[in-house]
Design a protein around this motif. Structure first.
Motif, PDB file in Angstrom:
ATOM      1  N   GLN A  26       0.845  -1.189   0.000  1.00  8.45           N
ATOM      2  CA  GLN A  26       0.000   0.000   0.000  1.00  8.45           C
ATOM      3  C   GLN A  26       0.887   1.249   0.000  1.00  8.45           C
ATOM      4  O   GLN A  26       1.928   1.274   0.636  1.00  8.45           O
ATOM      5  CB  GLN A  26      -0.894   0.015   1.239  1.00  8.45           C
ATOM      6  CG  GLN A  26      -1.705  -1.258   1.425  1.00  8.45           C
ATOM      7  CD  GLN A  26      -2.715  -1.487   0.322  1.00  8.45           C
ATOM      8  OE1 GLN A  26      -3.425  -0.589  -0.068  1.00  8.45           O
ATOM      9  NE2 GLN A  26      -2.779  -2.701  -0.183  1.00  8.45           N
ATOM     10  N   LEU A  27       0.456   2.266  -0.712  1.00  6.98           N
ATOM     11  CA  LEU A  27       1.164   3.535  -0.712  1.00  6.98           C
ATOM     12  C   LEU A  27       0.855   4.292   0.579  1.00  6.98           C
ATOM     13  O   LEU A  27      -0.287   4.290   1.041  1.00  6.98           O
ATOM     14  CB  LEU A  27       0.734   4.405  -1.892  1.00  6.98           C
ATOM     15  CG  LEU A  27       1.081   3.941  -3.300  1.00  6.98           C
ATOM     16  CD1 LEU A  27       0.509   4.918  -4.318  1.00  6.98           C
ATOM     17  CD2 LEU A  27       2.577   3.825  -3.475  1.00  6.98           C
ATOM     18  N   SER A  28       1.874   4.938   1.134  1.00  3.33           N
ATOM     19  CA  SER A  28       1.610   5.819   2.265  1.00  3.33           C
ATOM     20  C   SER A  28       0.897   7.057   1.735  1.00  3.33           C
ATOM     21  O   SER A  28       0.850   7.295   0.524  1.00  3.33           O
ATOM     22  CB  SER A  28       2.924   6.213   2.949  1.00  3.33           C
ATOM     23  OG  SER A  28       3.672   7.070   2.099  1.00  3.33           O
ATOM     24  N   SER A  29       0.345   7.860   2.625  1.00  2.00           N
ATOM     25  CA  SER A  29      -0.369   9.057   2.166  1.00  2.00           C
ATOM     26  C   SER A  29       0.589  10.014   1.464  1.00  2.00           C
ATOM     27  O   SER A  29       0.214  10.659   0.481  1.00  2.00           O
ATOM     28  CB  SER A  29      -1.097   9.736   3.315  1.00  2.00           C
ATOM     29  OG  SER A  29      -0.214   9.990   4.378  1.00  2.00           O
ATOM     30  N   ASN A  30       1.836  10.100   1.925  1.00  2.00           N
ATOM     31  CA  ASN A  30       2.815  10.963   1.265  1.00  2.00           C
ATOM     32  C   ASN A  30       3.154  10.435  -0.131  1.00  2.00           C
ATOM     33  O   ASN A  30       3.237  11.208  -1.094  1.00  2.00           O
ATOM     34  CB  ASN A  30       4.079  11.077   2.120  1.00  2.00           C
ATOM     35  CG  ASN A  30       5.004  12.153   1.621  1.00  2.00           C
ATOM     36  OD1 ASN A  30       4.565  13.223   1.215  1.00  2.00           O
ATOM     37  ND2 ASN A  30       6.298  11.872   1.644  1.00  2.00           N
ATOM     38  N   GLU A  31       3.310   9.123  -0.265  1.00  2.00           N
ATOM     39  CA  GLU A  31       3.594   8.530  -1.574  1.00  2.00           C
ATOM     40  C   GLU A  31       2.431   8.720  -2.537  1.00  2.00           C
ATOM     41  O   GLU A  31       2.628   8.961  -3.727  1.00  2.00           O
ATOM     42  CB  GLU A  31       3.902   7.037  -1.421  1.00  2.00           C
ATOM     43  CG  GLU A  31       5.217   6.762  -0.732  1.00  2.00           C
ATOM     44  CD  GLU A  31       5.389   5.295  -0.362  1.00  2.00           C
ATOM     45  OE1 GLU A  31       6.548   4.854  -0.308  1.00  2.00           O
ATOM     46  OE2 GLU A  31       4.378   4.605  -0.120  1.00  2.00           O
ATOM     47  N   ALA A  32       1.203   8.644  -2.028  1.00  2.00           N
ATOM     48  CA  ALA A  32       0.023   8.864  -2.878  1.00  2.00           C
ATOM     49  C   ALA A  32      -0.030  10.307  -3.375  1.00  2.00           C
ATOM     50  O   ALA A  32      -0.362  10.553  -4.541  1.00  2.00           O
ATOM     51  CB  ALA A  32      -1.247   8.504  -2.113  1.00  2.00           C
ATOM     52  N   LEU A  33       0.326  11.256  -2.526  1.00  2.00           N
ATOM     53  CA  LEU A  33       0.370  12.659  -2.939  1.00  2.00           C
ATOM     54  C   LEU A  33       1.449  12.891  -3.991  1.00  2.00           C
ATOM     55  O   LEU A  33       1.241  13.626  -4.958  1.00  2.00           O
ATOM     56  CB  LEU A  33       0.609  13.565  -1.728  1.00  2.00           C
ATOM     57  CG  LEU A  33      -0.543  13.671  -0.737  1.00  2.00           C
ATOM     58  CD1 LEU A  33      -0.094  14.393   0.525  1.00  2.00           C
ATOM     59  CD2 LEU A  33      -1.739  14.362  -1.358  1.00  2.00           C
ATOM     60  N   ILE A  34       2.602  12.260  -3.811  1.00  2.00           N
ATOM     61  CA  ILE A  34       3.684  12.373  -4.797  1.00  2.00           C
ATOM     62  C   ILE A  34       3.251  11.754  -6.122  1.00  2.00           C
ATOM     63  O   ILE A  34       3.488  12.319  -7.190  1.00  2.00           O
ATOM     64  CB  ILE A  34       4.975  11.719  -4.260  1.00  2.00           C
ATOM     65  CG1 ILE A  34       5.527  12.535  -3.096  1.00  2.00           C
ATOM     66  CG2 ILE A  34       6.014  11.568  -5.366  1.00  2.00           C
ATOM     67  CD1 ILE A  34       6.644  11.850  -2.335  1.00  2.00           C
TER      68      ILE A  34
END
Length: 138
Positions: A26-34
């Motif tokens: 799963q992507l972290s929330s920071n990775e999803a924003l990036i």
């Protein structure tokens, strides 16, 4: 199988992110924003350099699919610039119909809500429930 769904607003901000497969990282929330910001930028560049839309006189649509060895990204952009992205397995060749249905759900449960502000994250239990049902059907 649809693994994840992302909705990116017209300025490149992530307004919805949902993972439907627990067997993948799963992507972290920071990775999803990036991811959202990067995809928005690449999509904008692709729509500018695409030669076919300019010669046919139609609007450039940018990226529609990205294929990798393990998954495929599908993108549907609305006339207002909102991007609906789905990460799927390689068996899904064309997801335009499903992404259009996600757009309809977004219109019905987010845009028509008096409590929803444009460009803000989608927070609707009805939207989530209908998204889950749509993903399970596909």
């Amino acid at each position: 199988m649809i693994h994840s769904v992302f909705i990116i607003n017209r300025s490149g901000g992530l307004i919805y992110n949902k993972n439907y497969n627990t067997h993948i990282a799963q992507l972290s929330s920071n990775e999803a924003l990036i991811f959202a910001g990067t995809f928005h930028g690449i999509h904008a560049l692709a729509s500018r350099i695409a030669p076919t839309g300019k010669t046919l006189g139609t609007k450039d649509t940018g990226i529609q699919t990205i294929d990798t060895r393990n998954f495929r990204l599908h993108c549907f952009q609305t006339p207002t610039g909102i991007k609906f992205i789905a990460a799927t397995d390689l068996l899904h060749a064309n997801l335009t119909g499903v992404l259009t249905k996600i757009y309809e759900l977004y219109c019905d449960y987010a845009l028509k809500s008096p409590f929803y502000n444009l460009e803000m994250p989608v927070r609707s239990d009805m939207f989530d429930a209908n998204m889950l049902q749509l993903v399970q059907q596909n």
